[in-house]
Write an enzyme that holds these catalytic residues in place. Sequence first.
Site, mmCIF file in Angstrom:
data_model
loop_
_atom_site.group_PDB
_atom_site.id
_atom_site.type_symbol
_atom_site.label_atom_id
_atom_site.label_comp_id
_atom_site.label_asym_id
_atom_site.label_seq_id
_atom_site.Cartn_x
_atom_site.Cartn_y
_atom_site.Cartn_z
ATOM 1 N N ASP A 25 0.827 -1.217 0.000
ATOM 2 C CA ASP A 25 0.000 0.000 0.000
ATOM 3 C C ASP A 25 0.858 1.263 0.000
ATOM 4 O OD1 ASP A 25 -2.131 -1.857 0.410
ATOM 5 O OD2 ASP A 25 -1.714 -1.782 2.563
ATOM 6 N N GLU A 194 -11.587 1.264 -2.162
ATOM 7 C CA GLU A 194 -10.808 1.556 -0.952
ATOM 8 C C GLU A 194 -9.574 2.360 -1.324
ATOM 9 O OE1 GLU A 194 -9.629 -2.223 0.669
ATOM 10 O OE2 GLU A 194 -8.847 -2.939 -1.237
#
Length: 526
Positions: A25, A194
């Site tokens: 991420d 997301e």
Amino acid sequence: MSRPWTADLGDGTYRNPVLNADWSDPDVIRVGDDFYLTASSFGRVPGLPLLHSRDLVNWSLVGHALDRLEPAADFAVPRHDCGVWAPSIRHHAGRFWIFWGDPDHGIQQVNAESVRGPWSTPHLVKAGKGLIDPCPLWDEETGEAYLVHAWAKSRSGIKNRITGHRMSPDGRELLDEGKTLIDADPIPGWFTLEGPKLYRHDGEFWIFAPAGGVTTGWQGVFRSREFFGPYEERVVLAQGSTDVNGPHQGGWVRTAAGQDWFLHFQERGAYGRVVHLQPMRWAADGWPVLGDDGEPVRVHAKPVAPEQPVEAPAASDEFPGGRYGRQWQWMANQRPGWTVEHAGDGLRLSCVRTAYAHDLRALPNVLAQRLPAETFTVEVEVALGSDETGAKAGLAVLGDAFNWIGLERAEDGGIRLVHRYAETVAEHERDAEHSRPAPDGRARLRIEVTAGARCRFFADTGDGTGFRSSGQPFAATPWRWVGALLGLFATAPAGKGPAGTAGFTGFRITDRTAPEPTEPREKSRP
């Protein structure tokens, strides 16, 4: 020893991934001529890794922003898939800011004047369950501040939405109850929206956000003239005809030369989420175009940037002065006494007493680092300095299943080489090979990792036979969100008082995908 994996091909081009390890991420910013990247660290400590580059291709690990996880009591034991999820890094008002979501506690923030710290103590910006993937924006045009975040259904019952707030300029509190900016349920085919990253560009608010899941998803972009919407969407990066599955979730950055780039991850099982660099441009219709017209690139010209030496985050470690390098993390908040200070080189770990030595997944005192490449060899020498029956120390590959090789003090008082493993569903380790004597109380350990994270274990006990293979090949497994890890550990059975130490020296990793240096050959004699 060959050099570690590097993305720089040395001819003005680079190959993906630019970070061939589990830097999950990623988010990135530029400050002057320098780029800084942070990534998820979940339940490992220290957390919030900080990487530096001057060309987006060659990276080094310069520190961490989080010394321990809070609330500290929750992270006294391993919580492998909890903790720090999907941070965002920004630079505003002369300070670095990092926001992240802890799915069990809420959105937290730290800041510092220098990327090397000292960093502030974590501040809880928004408490709640399932609040993840936050990203702030300070609007330089209006002076307003904003924050967006996503939701984890496992904690909140909500998913596929992006929520937005106005935020105080000091980044410490939210000024409203929040509003759904994007509900992806009505968008045909979209699910698991997301990881939003919020930007201002060309008079519009832009939210870069992935959808479709970490393995099979894509990168979406949303734009609106107003922060609270409405937003229109477009898919800007997908696997297409490439072998780069699920390319998404990362950050956009513009170089000092005015080039646009996008860093994102690819989920690769036991190797975790490796990081790719995509060229980016703005099309005539005002939307960004990523990669090769929306598909990931494998090789591409490097960004126009100052020269930088070819490098990658360190993996090998000689433990100079008894200290371990920045690449290492504990599996929970560190406690005093896990390491032993000494004047020489080499790492000295205490044999920590525990009732859970049969399951490395449950131990906080495992010192771990990411798998550094797709194929590599790791070696380390271990010496067991404990007289406690059942004390042991070794080198492990850790995930939902684990496998380790090392030394153990036997009931007859001798030290033996042991090799043990546990399947994903097993609660207790078992032998992977019959034990054998290690008469000098030390051994050189080796793990060879080939494609698919298949691991072969070897050991040299100094008996004159050299390295001998041990056990069956082991396929490394990830945790749910975390790639497999290499680990060093030392334990002893539960009890009272010190239980001795284990020494580790010469932790060396050879990347088997990199070319070995060749020596000139002598000409054959007539």
